[in-house]
Scaffold this active site. Structure first.
Site, PDB file in Angstrom:
ATOM      1  CB  SER A  12      -2.413   8.888   9.762  1.00  0.00           C
ATOM      2  OG  SER A  12      -2.198   7.605   9.227  1.00  0.00           O
ATOM      3  CD  GLU A 153       4.136   5.253   8.576  1.00  0.00           C
ATOM      4  OE1 GLU A 153       5.054   6.069   8.647  1.00  0.00           O
ATOM      5  OE2 GLU A 153       3.060   5.487   7.966  1.00  0.00           O
ATOM      6  CB  CYS A 185      -5.377  -0.129   7.027  1.00  0.00           C
ATOM      7  SG  CYS A 185      -4.045   0.981   7.538  1.00  0.00           S
TER       8      CYS A 185
HETATM    9  N1  DGL Z   1      -3.602   4.472   6.863  1.00  0.00           N
HETATM   10  C1  DGL Z   1      -4.604   4.669   7.827  1.00  0.00           C
HETATM   11  C2  DGL Z   1      -5.888   3.929   7.510  1.00  0.00           C
HETATM   12  O1  DGL Z   1      -6.161   3.676   6.365  1.00  0.00           O
HETATM   13  C3  DGL Z   1      -4.304   4.496   9.261  1.00  0.00           C
HETATM   14  C4  DGL Z   1      -2.953   4.349   9.777  1.00  0.00           C
HETATM   15  C5  DGL Z   1      -2.915   4.888  11.178  1.00  0.00           C
HETATM   16  O2  DGL Z   1      -3.249   4.168  12.136  1.00  0.00           O
HETATM   17  O3  DGL Z   1      -2.590   6.054  11.279  1.00  0.00           O
HETATM   18  O4  DGL Z   1      -6.656   3.625   8.385  1.00  0.00           O
END
Ligand code: DGL
Length: 269
Positions: A12, A153, A185
């Site tokens: 994302s 971010e 994540c």
């Molecule tokens: N980096 C993404 C993940 O591993 C999610 C970040 C988002 O919420 O967009 O879940």
């Protein structure tokens, strides 16, 4: 299939760069096309249907880049959209959850594992189910940490605000006496030192990105897809918004030079 074609990697936003970084370390000769859906981030608070729709658009874009394999470098998209992506893509697909779950099942001594991730990933229960597939008696405790993605971010990787929020999030998991914590994540490895500090030295932190890169390496070897002639333009970066900001982030995360990021309209795909 062209074995010298690039690997398609998507997330994302910038989080997937932690996976790209491991891929670059493990298989430095492989070309890669990275897409970060910066216009539509976060995925973690979106519904399953929306995340699937986004992921399929990205796959259609990656197909135009003639990728030879796809890595879903996002836990939320791996949790919700792996099957849909496998159907849409005509190349092998790897998500990050299986590798992370496998590692967690291997390293836990007490069989008590914590998983932190987006609301979507935790709600899906995918880590619990997959870890228990590898090691059925494991107790898995999930905790959604929705504020981590915006903090990462924002670049607040080593900030006292991030530490305060992390302490609150993980206090519940500490009470469960876990010995292993999955950073479920792809943004979270960027605040690894903060997580290490709040969890203490006795908890093993699992970064699924590392295992994913190894799984990718083996898969390319098995399928005879390892690159034999690395193209001049080894890495290409695309986003759906904020290309310049992405470039400076990528420069701070990746070991290789990042020249430019192109912005595309992902809704066209
Ligand atoms: N980096 C993404 C993940 O591993 C999610 C970040 C988002 O919420 O967009 O879940």
């Amino acid at each position: 299939m062209d074995r010298n074609a690039p690997i398609g990697v998507f997330d994302s936003g910038i989080g997937g760069l932690t996976v790209a970084r491991e891929i670059i370390r493990q298989i430095p000769h492989e070309p890669m096309v990275y897409f970060g859906d910066t216009a539509r981030l976060p995925y973690g608070s979106k519904s399953r249907d929306t995340v699937i729709r986004y992921a399929l658009q990205i796959v259609r874009f990656l197909k135009t880049q003639n990728v030879k394999a796809i890595v879903i470098a996002c836990n939320t998209a791996s949790a919700y959209a792996l099957e849909a992506v496998e159907k849409e893509a005509d190349v092998p697909v790897i998500g990050v959850v299986r590798s992370g779950a496998h590692m967690a099942a291997q390293v836990t001594r007490s069989g008590r594992v914590g998983v932190i991730g987006t609301a979507g990933t935790i709600k899906s229960g995918i880590y619990r189910d997959t870890i228990q597939k590898f090691r059925p008696e494991t107790e898995v405790f999930g905790k959604a940490c929705p504020l981590f993605v915006p903090l990462v971010e924002e670049g607040l990787w080593h900030d006292s605000v991030t530490e305060e929020i992390a302490s609150r999030y993980v206090s519940e998991l500490k009470g469960k006496f876990i010995d292993t914590l999955v950073m479920g994540c792809t943004h979270y490895p960027l605040i690894r030192s903060t997580l290490r500090k709040v969890m203490g030295e006795n908890v093993t932190l699992v970064n699924p990105a590392y295992e994913t890169a190894i799984e990718l390496k083996h898969m390319l070897e098995e399928k005879g897809l390892t690159c034999e002639k690395t193209p001049k333009e080894k890495y290409q970066f695309f986003v759906s918004d904020q290309a310049e900001e992405f470039t400076s982030f990528a420069k701070s995360i990746l070991p290789e030079e990042v020249k430019e990021t192109k912005k595309i309209d992902i809704e066209e795909f």
